[in-house]
Design a protein around this motif. Sequence first.
Motif, PDB file in Angstrom:
ATOM      1  N   UNK A 117       0.840  -1.207   0.000  1.00 54.41           N
ATOM      2  CA  UNK A 117       0.000   0.000   0.000  1.00 54.41           C
ATOM      3  C   UNK A 117       0.873   1.254   0.000  1.00 54.41           C
ATOM      4  N   UNK A 118       1.912   1.240   0.819  1.00 58.29           N
ATOM      5  CA  UNK A 118       2.815   2.381   0.881  1.00 58.29           C
ATOM      6  C   UNK A 118       3.512   2.590  -0.457  1.00 58.29           C
ATOM      7  N   UNK A 119       3.958   1.490  -1.075  1.00 55.91           N
ATOM      8  CA  UNK A 119       4.667   1.579  -2.349  1.00 55.91           C
ATOM      9  C   UNK A 119       3.773   2.148  -3.441  1.00 55.91           C
ATOM     10  N   UNK A 120       2.549   1.646  -3.533  1.00 55.18           N
ATOM     11  CA  UNK A 120       1.662   2.045  -4.628  1.00 55.18           C
ATOM     12  C   UNK A 120       0.956   3.379  -4.375  1.00 55.18           C
ATOM     13  N   UNK A 121       0.737   3.730  -3.103  1.00 56.29           N
ATOM     14  CA  UNK A 121      -0.050   4.927  -2.796  1.00 56.29           C
ATOM     15  C   UNK A 121       0.787   6.139  -2.383  1.00 56.29           C
ATOM     16  N   UNK A 122       1.970   5.884  -1.806  1.00 52.22           N
ATOM     17  CA  UNK A 122       2.736   6.993  -1.226  1.00 52.22           C
ATOM     18  C   UNK A 122       4.047   7.307  -1.942  1.00 52.22           C
ATOM     19  N   UNK A 225      13.497  -3.571  -8.535  1.00 54.63           N
ATOM     20  CA  UNK A 225      14.442  -3.541  -7.418  1.00 54.63           C
ATOM     21  C   UNK A 225      14.584  -2.131  -6.856  1.00 54.63           C
ATOM     22  N   UNK A 226      14.671  -1.159  -7.754  1.00 51.12           N
ATOM     23  CA  UNK A 226      14.843   0.232  -7.330  1.00 51.12           C
ATOM     24  C   UNK A 226      13.654   0.711  -6.499  1.00 51.12           C
ATOM     25  N   UNK A 227      12.466   0.368  -6.922  1.00 50.48           N
ATOM     26  CA  UNK A 227      11.277   0.860  -6.229  1.00 50.48           C
ATOM     27  C   UNK A 227      10.954   0.057  -4.967  1.00 50.48           C
ATOM     28  N   UNK A 232      11.244  -1.593   1.516  1.00 49.57           N
ATOM     29  CA  UNK A 232      11.696  -2.785   2.240  1.00 49.57           C
ATOM     30  C   UNK A 232      13.222  -2.862   2.210  1.00 49.57           C
ATOM     31  N   UNK A 233      13.771  -3.651   3.131  1.00 45.08           N
ATOM     32  CA  UNK A 233      15.223  -3.825   3.200  1.00 45.08           C
ATOM     33  C   UNK A 233      15.642  -5.260   2.897  1.00 45.08           C
ATOM     34  N   UNK A 234      14.691  -6.140   2.531  1.00 46.41           N
ATOM     35  CA  UNK A 234      15.044  -7.529   2.227  1.00 46.41           C
ATOM     36  C   UNK A 234      16.021  -7.560   1.052  1.00 46.41           C
ATOM     37  N   UNK A 235      16.905  -8.565   1.060  1.00 43.77           N
ATOM     38  CA  UNK A 235      17.925  -8.655   0.012  1.00 43.77           C
ATOM     39  C   UNK A 235      17.301  -8.944  -1.348  1.00 43.77           C
TER      40      UNK A 235
END
Length: 294
Positions: A117-122, A225-227, A232-235
């Motif tokens: 939600x944060x990625x797509x909305x914010x 990967x960039x977005x 998130x911080x997962x590898x």
Amino acid sequence: MLLTDSFLDYLLYERNYAEGTVKYYRSDILELQKFGEEVLGDLTPSDVDADLVREWIASLMDNGCASNTINRKLSSIQAYFKYLLKKGEVAVDPLQKITRPKKKKPLPVFLREGEMDKLLDDIDFGEGFEGCRDHLIIEMFYATGIRLSELIDLDDKGVDFSASLIKVTGKRNKQRLIPFDEELERSMMDYVNVRNEAVPDRSDAFFVRKNGKRLDRSIVTSLVKRNLSKVVTVKKRSPHVLRHTFATAMLNNGADLGSIKEFLGHESLATTEIYTHTTFEELKKVYNQAHPRA
């Protein structure tokens, strides 16, 4: 079990193994020797049988030793006993009837709903054609569970807005239809309008570059990967992570495994069942954090 240096010298000088590798062999053999002496007392190579090796494996597993590590140790022991057989010091290989521990498959990496939600909305993807396109790519992976190859190969004719269906060609050229909702439809139509104005001369591909040519794997992998790095911080931050995220979200919100299998284009339900383990691990995590006696 009498341990001579001849086997280690054989590895070092005849097989040209690295010194570090030979040290692993020595450590593994000594470990089995120590375990055997604790169980049987004095030990010779002939005293080592399949039952003792199985007991050793069980103790390693009880102590949290990973399957990969156990299998490496067993390979060391097997090489040692093959050498002893060749030299006539033992009559049988005690590992001949040993079933090795299966490697544990890693659970799929996925994003939680709040992170998506944060990625797509914010998150700001930027202005213009490329920003609109990149946002839609992330949204489409999450909303449909589409594979990277399927997204790249998607043509304009594969999108049926009237029926709200995407026609994709998956593995072994197997075609399937993926439905999409009104929210994704609006995003897709917005992208098409921006694309048609910004890139009037283009290929038949649905997703294109500024020069009108079809996107390739490296471009899509890089933008995903960039977005994902913004939330998130997962590898692992690949398009496949978004496919896993789709499947996990569907399962967590009540979809049955059979339906998810069809969405993903899996041949076998066993492949889809990995997501039940993912959600179970999440439940365990919540339990351990919340329950007072956990």
